[in-house]
Design a protein around this motif. Structure first.
Motif, short mmCIF file in Angstrom:
data_model
loop_
_atom_site.label_atom_id
_atom_site.label_comp_id
_atom_site.label_asym_id
_atom_site.label_seq_id
_atom_site.Cartn_x
_atom_site.Cartn_y
_atom_site.Cartn_z
N PHE A 5 0.85 -1.19 0.00
CA PHE A 5 0.00 0.00 0.00
C PHE A 5 0.88 1.24 0.00
O PHE A 5 2.05 1.18 0.35
CB PHE A 5 -0.99 0.00 1.17
CG PHE A 5 -0.39 0.27 2.52
CD1 PHE A 5 -0.47 1.53 3.10
CD2 PHE A 5 0.25 -0.73 3.23
CE1 PHE A 5 0.08 1.78 4.35
CE2 PHE A 5 0.80 -0.50 4.47
CZ PHE A 5 0.72 0.77 5.03
N THR A 6 0.29 2.36 -0.42
CA THR A 6 1.05 3.59 -0.62
C THR A 6 0.47 4.75 0.17
O THR A 6 -0.74 4.98 0.14
CB THR A 6 1.09 3.96 -2.12
OG1 THR A 6 1.70 2.88 -2.84
CG2 THR A 6 1.86 5.23 -2.37
N LEU A 7 1.35 5.47 0.82
CA LEU A 7 1.03 6.77 1.41
C LEU A 7 1.45 7.82 0.39
O LEU A 7 2.62 7.87 0.00
CB LEU A 7 1.80 6.99 2.71
CG LEU A 7 1.85 8.43 3.23
CD1 LEU A 7 0.48 8.89 3.70
CD2 LEU A 7 2.87 8.59 4.33
N SER A 8 0.51 8.63 -0.07
CA SER A 8 0.82 9.73 -0.97
C SER A 8 0.81 11.01 -0.15
O SER A 8 -0.25 11.56 0.15
CB SER A 8 -0.21 9.82 -2.10
OG SER A 8 -0.09 8.69 -2.94
N ALA A 9 2.01 11.45 0.25
CA ALA A 9 2.13 12.67 1.05
C ALA A 9 1.71 13.84 0.16
O ALA A 9 2.28 14.05 -0.91
CB ALA A 9 3.55 12.84 1.55
N PRO A 10 0.71 14.64 0.58
CA PRO A 10 0.12 15.65 -0.30
C PRO A 10 0.95 16.92 -0.49
O PRO A 10 0.68 17.68 -1.41
CB PRO A 10 -1.20 15.99 0.40
CG PRO A 10 -0.92 15.73 1.84
CD PRO A 10 0.02 14.55 1.86
N GLY A 11 1.95 17.13 0.38
CA GLY A 11 2.75 18.33 0.25
C GLY A 11 1.93 19.58 0.51
O GLY A 11 0.88 19.53 1.15
N GLY A 12 2.42 20.71 -0.01
CA GLY A 12 1.71 21.97 0.16
C GLY A 12 1.85 22.53 1.57
O GLY A 12 2.65 22.05 2.37
N PRO A 13 1.07 23.53 1.91
CA PRO A 13 1.16 24.13 3.25
C PRO A 13 0.27 23.42 4.27
O PRO A 13 -0.82 22.97 3.95
CB PRO A 13 0.67 25.56 3.01
CG PRO A 13 -0.27 25.44 1.86
CD PRO A 13 0.26 24.32 1.00
N GLY A 14 0.77 23.33 5.49
CA GLY A 14 -0.03 22.92 6.65
C GLY A 14 -0.55 21.51 6.69
O GLY A 14 -1.52 21.23 7.39
N GLN A 15 0.02 20.59 5.95
CA GLN A 15 -0.45 19.19 5.97
C GLN A 15 0.39 18.39 6.96
O GLN A 15 1.48 17.96 6.63
CB GLN A 15 -0.33 18.58 4.58
CG GLN A 15 -1.12 19.27 3.51
CD GLN A 15 -2.60 19.01 3.66
OE1 GLN A 15 -3.02 17.93 4.04
NE2 GLN A 15 -3.40 20.00 3.35
#
Length: 166
Positions: free
Chosen positions: A108-118
């Protein structure tokens, strides 16, 4: 003499009949210590290097084991939601982290969303109880950046692997 013969006959009758004992029992028990863990992972530094281009790395040599008959759930958690910039707090680059156990168990995969405040972004996968999981299987984590940055400075995140019995 009749009394003595009669008494002897009564005593013989008492001891001549079969005596029945009350049933007894023995309680038998056993125990298997519970184990639910991912080993081979300690606080380590894995360096992508220059993230102005796409990068990949593999964390190998892991072992996953859970001897709970109900199975286990594995969770990957990104503390910053991506590779966070040291210079631009709360801005993070995206990446994918794929947890791959052996023995044909699903990855399974964790897709880290990036961007601000995550912060504290997670992905989970439940595994059914099996003799394979109870004995332990090898595992690895493949991490790939999915965007690049033109900005100088460091980028970092803490990826946590947690396993709990179901």
């Amino acid at each position: 003499m009749k009394k003595l013969t009669l008494s002897a006959a009564v005593v013989a009758a008492m001891f001549g009949t079969q005596a029945y004992a009350a049933p007894g029992d023995v309680q038998l028990t056993g125990y298997v210590s519970p184990v639910c863990e991912v080993t081979g992972l300690s606080t380590q530094l894995f360096d992508f290097g220059d993230v102005s281009t796409m990068q990949n790395l593999t964390v190998s040599g892991l072992n996953m084991k859970c001897n709970d008959a109900d199975g286990a759930t594995v969770t990957l958690t990104s503390s910053e939601g991506g590779l966070e910039s040291d210079d631009n707090e709360d801005f993070a680059l995206t990446y994918d982290a794929t947890f791959t156990p052996g023995g044909g168990l699903p990855a399974f995969t964790l897709s880290a969303p990036g961007g601000p405040g995550q912060n504290d972004v997670s992905a989970t996968q439940a595994y059914s109880g099996s003799e394979l999981l109870a004995a332990g299987v090898s595992a690895s984590i493949d991490v790939a950046t999915t965007e690049v940055s033109p900005w100088a400075g460091g980028y970092s995140d803490t990826l946590t692997v947690n396993i709990t019995s179901n």
